[in-house]
Design an enzyme around this catalytic site. Sequence first.
Site, PDB file in Angstrom:
ATOM      1  N   GLY A  53       9.147  13.388  21.302  1.00  0.00           N
ATOM      2  CA  GLY A  53      10.369  13.701  22.139  1.00  0.00           C
ATOM      3  C   GLY A  53       9.682  14.894  23.121  1.00  0.00           C
ATOM      4  O   GLY A  53      10.320  15.005  24.266  1.00  0.00           O
ATOM      5  N   ASP A 109      11.745  19.374  21.670  1.00  0.00           N
ATOM      6  CA  ASP A 109      12.675  18.816  22.580  1.00  0.00           C
ATOM      7  C   ASP A 109      14.030  19.104  22.463  1.00  0.00           C
ATOM      8  O   ASP A 109      14.531  19.679  23.684  1.00  0.00           O
ATOM      9  CB  ASP A 109      12.534  17.263  22.668  1.00  0.00           C
ATOM     10  CG  ASP A 109      12.858  16.724  21.221  1.00  0.00           C
ATOM     11  OD1 ASP A 109      12.926  17.414  20.468  1.00  0.00           O
ATOM     12  OD2 ASP A 109      12.888  15.424  21.261  1.00  0.00           O
ATOM     13  N   ASP A 112      19.059  20.563  17.009  1.00  0.00           N
ATOM     14  CA  ASP A 112      20.240  20.080  16.606  1.00  0.00           C
ATOM     15  C   ASP A 112      20.662  20.606  15.260  1.00  0.00           C
ATOM     16  O   ASP A 112      21.293  21.669  15.151  1.00  0.00           O
ATOM     17  CB  ASP A 112      19.863  18.168  16.368  1.00  0.00           C
ATOM     18  CG  ASP A 112      21.228  17.553  16.334  1.00  0.00           C
ATOM     19  OD1 ASP A 112      22.282  17.650  16.991  1.00  0.00           O
ATOM     20  OD2 ASP A 112      21.294  16.622  15.405  1.00  0.00           O
ATOM     21  N   SER A 113      20.455  19.801  14.086  1.00  0.00           N
ATOM     22  CA  SER A 113      21.021  20.656  12.978  1.00  0.00           C
ATOM     23  C   SER A 113      20.137  21.822  12.611  1.00  0.00           C
ATOM     24  O   SER A 113      20.586  22.930  12.092  1.00  0.00           O
ATOM     25  CB  SER A 113      20.820  19.467  11.744  1.00  0.00           C
ATOM     26  OG  SER A 113      19.416  19.374  11.556  1.00  0.00           O
ATOM     27  N   GLY A 114      18.801  21.699  13.212  1.00  0.00           N
ATOM     28  CA  GLY A 114      18.029  22.963  13.058  1.00  0.00           C
ATOM     29  C   GLY A 114      16.905  22.773  11.772  1.00  0.00           C
ATOM     30  O   GLY A 114      15.909  23.297  11.624  1.00  0.00           O
ATOM     31  N   THR A 116      14.595  20.348  11.245  1.00  0.00           N
ATOM     32  CA  THR A 116      13.200  20.165  11.664  1.00  0.00           C
ATOM     33  C   THR A 116      12.325  21.280  12.141  1.00  0.00           C
ATOM     34  O   THR A 116      11.436  21.523  11.597  1.00  0.00           O
ATOM     35  CB  THR A 116      13.340  19.180  12.927  1.00  0.00           C
ATOM     36  OG1 THR A 116      14.112  17.951  12.564  1.00  0.00           O
ATOM     37  CG2 THR A 116      11.911  18.572  13.202  1.00  0.00           C
ATOM     38  N   ASP A 168      14.627   9.680  23.381  1.00  0.00           N
ATOM     39  CA  ASP A 168      14.916   8.380  23.492  1.00  0.00           C
ATOM     40  C   ASP A 168      16.201   7.955  22.793  1.00  0.00           C
ATOM     41  O   ASP A 168      16.758   8.809  21.846  1.00  0.00           O
ATOM     42  CB  ASP A 168      13.895   7.871  22.682  1.00  0.00           C
ATOM     43  CG  ASP A 168      13.655   7.879  21.235  1.00  0.00           C
ATOM     44  OD1 ASP A 168      13.887   8.956  20.775  1.00  0.00           O
ATOM     45  OD2 ASP A 168      13.538   6.995  20.362  1.00  0.00           O
TER      46      ASP A 168
HETATM   47  P1  5GP Z   1      17.449  18.410  13.703  1.00  0.00           P
HETATM   48  O1  5GP Z   1      16.311  18.709  12.577  1.00  0.00           O
HETATM   49  O2  5GP Z   1      17.264  19.845  14.642  1.00  0.00           O
HETATM   50  O3  5GP Z   1      18.546  17.962  13.505  1.00  0.00           O
HETATM   51  O4  5GP Z   1      16.868  17.405  14.947  1.00  0.00           O
HETATM   52  C1  5GP Z   1      15.816  17.642  15.720  1.00  0.00           C
HETATM   53  C2  5GP Z   1      15.492  16.322  16.306  1.00  0.00           C
HETATM   54  O5  5GP Z   1      16.370  15.323  16.140  1.00  0.00           O
HETATM   55  C3  5GP Z   1      14.811  16.338  17.622  1.00  0.00           C
HETATM   56  O6  5GP Z   1      13.572  16.758  17.495  1.00  0.00           O
HETATM   57  C4  5GP Z   1      15.211  14.949  18.406  1.00  0.00           C
HETATM   58  O7  5GP Z   1      13.958  14.299  17.980  1.00  0.00           O
HETATM   59  C5  5GP Z   1      16.439  14.633  17.449  1.00  0.00           C
HETATM   60  N1  5GP Z   1      17.723  14.966  18.138  1.00  0.00           N
HETATM   61  C6  5GP Z   1      18.706  15.371  17.997  1.00  0.00           C
HETATM   62  N2  5GP Z   1      19.589  15.234  19.045  1.00  0.00           N
HETATM   63  C7  5GP Z   1      18.952  14.338  19.645  1.00  0.00           C
HETATM   64  C8  5GP Z   1      19.632  13.819  21.020  1.00  0.00           C
HETATM   65  O8  5GP Z   1      20.728  14.184  21.513  1.00  0.00           O
HETATM   66  N3  5GP Z   1      18.775  13.145  21.468  1.00  0.00           N
HETATM   67  C9  5GP Z   1      17.656  12.500  20.789  1.00  0.00           C
HETATM   68  N4  5GP Z   1      17.004  11.462  21.671  1.00  0.00           N
HETATM   69  N5  5GP Z   1      17.197  13.063  20.035  1.00  0.00           N
HETATM   70  C10 5GP Z   1      17.911  13.774  19.319  1.00  0.00           C
HETATM   71 MG    MG Z   2      12.001  15.727  18.342  1.00  0.00          MG
END
Ligand code: 5GP
Ligand code: MG
Length: 187
Positions: A53, A109, A112-114, A116, A168
């Site tokens: 991303g 990119d 979201d939850s954090g 990653t 994506d």
């Molecule tokens: P986290 O671990 O913070 O929940 O997720 C982060 C990853 O989830 C981002 O790097 C991305 O790949 C994916 N992600 C979270 N929200 C979105 C979104 O609204 N659109 C897309 N395309 N990917 C997202």
């Molecule tokens: Mg990502």
Amino acid sequence: MTSIAIPALTKDLVRVLIDADTIQRRVDELAYQINKEYEGIEESLILVGVLKGSFIFLADLCRKLKIPHVVDFISLSSYGASSQSTGNVRLIMDTRENLQGRHVMIVEDILDSGFTLDYLCRNFKARDPDSLKTVVLLDKPDRRKVNVELDYVGFEIPDVWVVGYGLDYAERYRTLPYIAEMVPVTD
Ligand code: 5GP
Ligand code: MG
């Protein structure tokens, strides 16, 4: 010079959330801040893009940096096929650079939850870098499950699924020049 037509919204793209000019202006500002903060560094900053991303954001950002830097990538998996984070992050492909004693910046990119970025920060800290910072284009603060310290943020956005500018939905829409809200059409 031929002008490139901006792709029109399709049925599942609800609205443009951030247009291409606004993205570019913000990337300029982020690069300006990073150039200022790292001015005078002797060893190259390692920019680690989180695949896939971040690849367009990273490409635009690094070309505006005046400080010495190298580009590297990492690939993680947390979601599998679903769009809900499980908190179960796996390392699919590691960096080529050795991060020990180096200045490192994670380029992501969207937060979201954090889960990653939290996983990645802890993993990278254990490698003993000289410094570690994070730059994230988009932040969805409403969705946070684990607290992550961000150094540079492009935009805060609401809790909607976004695509474009590298992001994506099932590998579609990555090359849209803008960021759009998407709701899958089921019919
Ligand atoms: P986290 O671990 O913070 O929940 O997720 C982060 C990853 O989830 C981002 O790097 C991305 O790949 C994916 N992600 C979270 N929200 C979105 C979104 O609204 N659109 C897309 N395309 N990917 C997202
Ligand atoms: Mg990502």
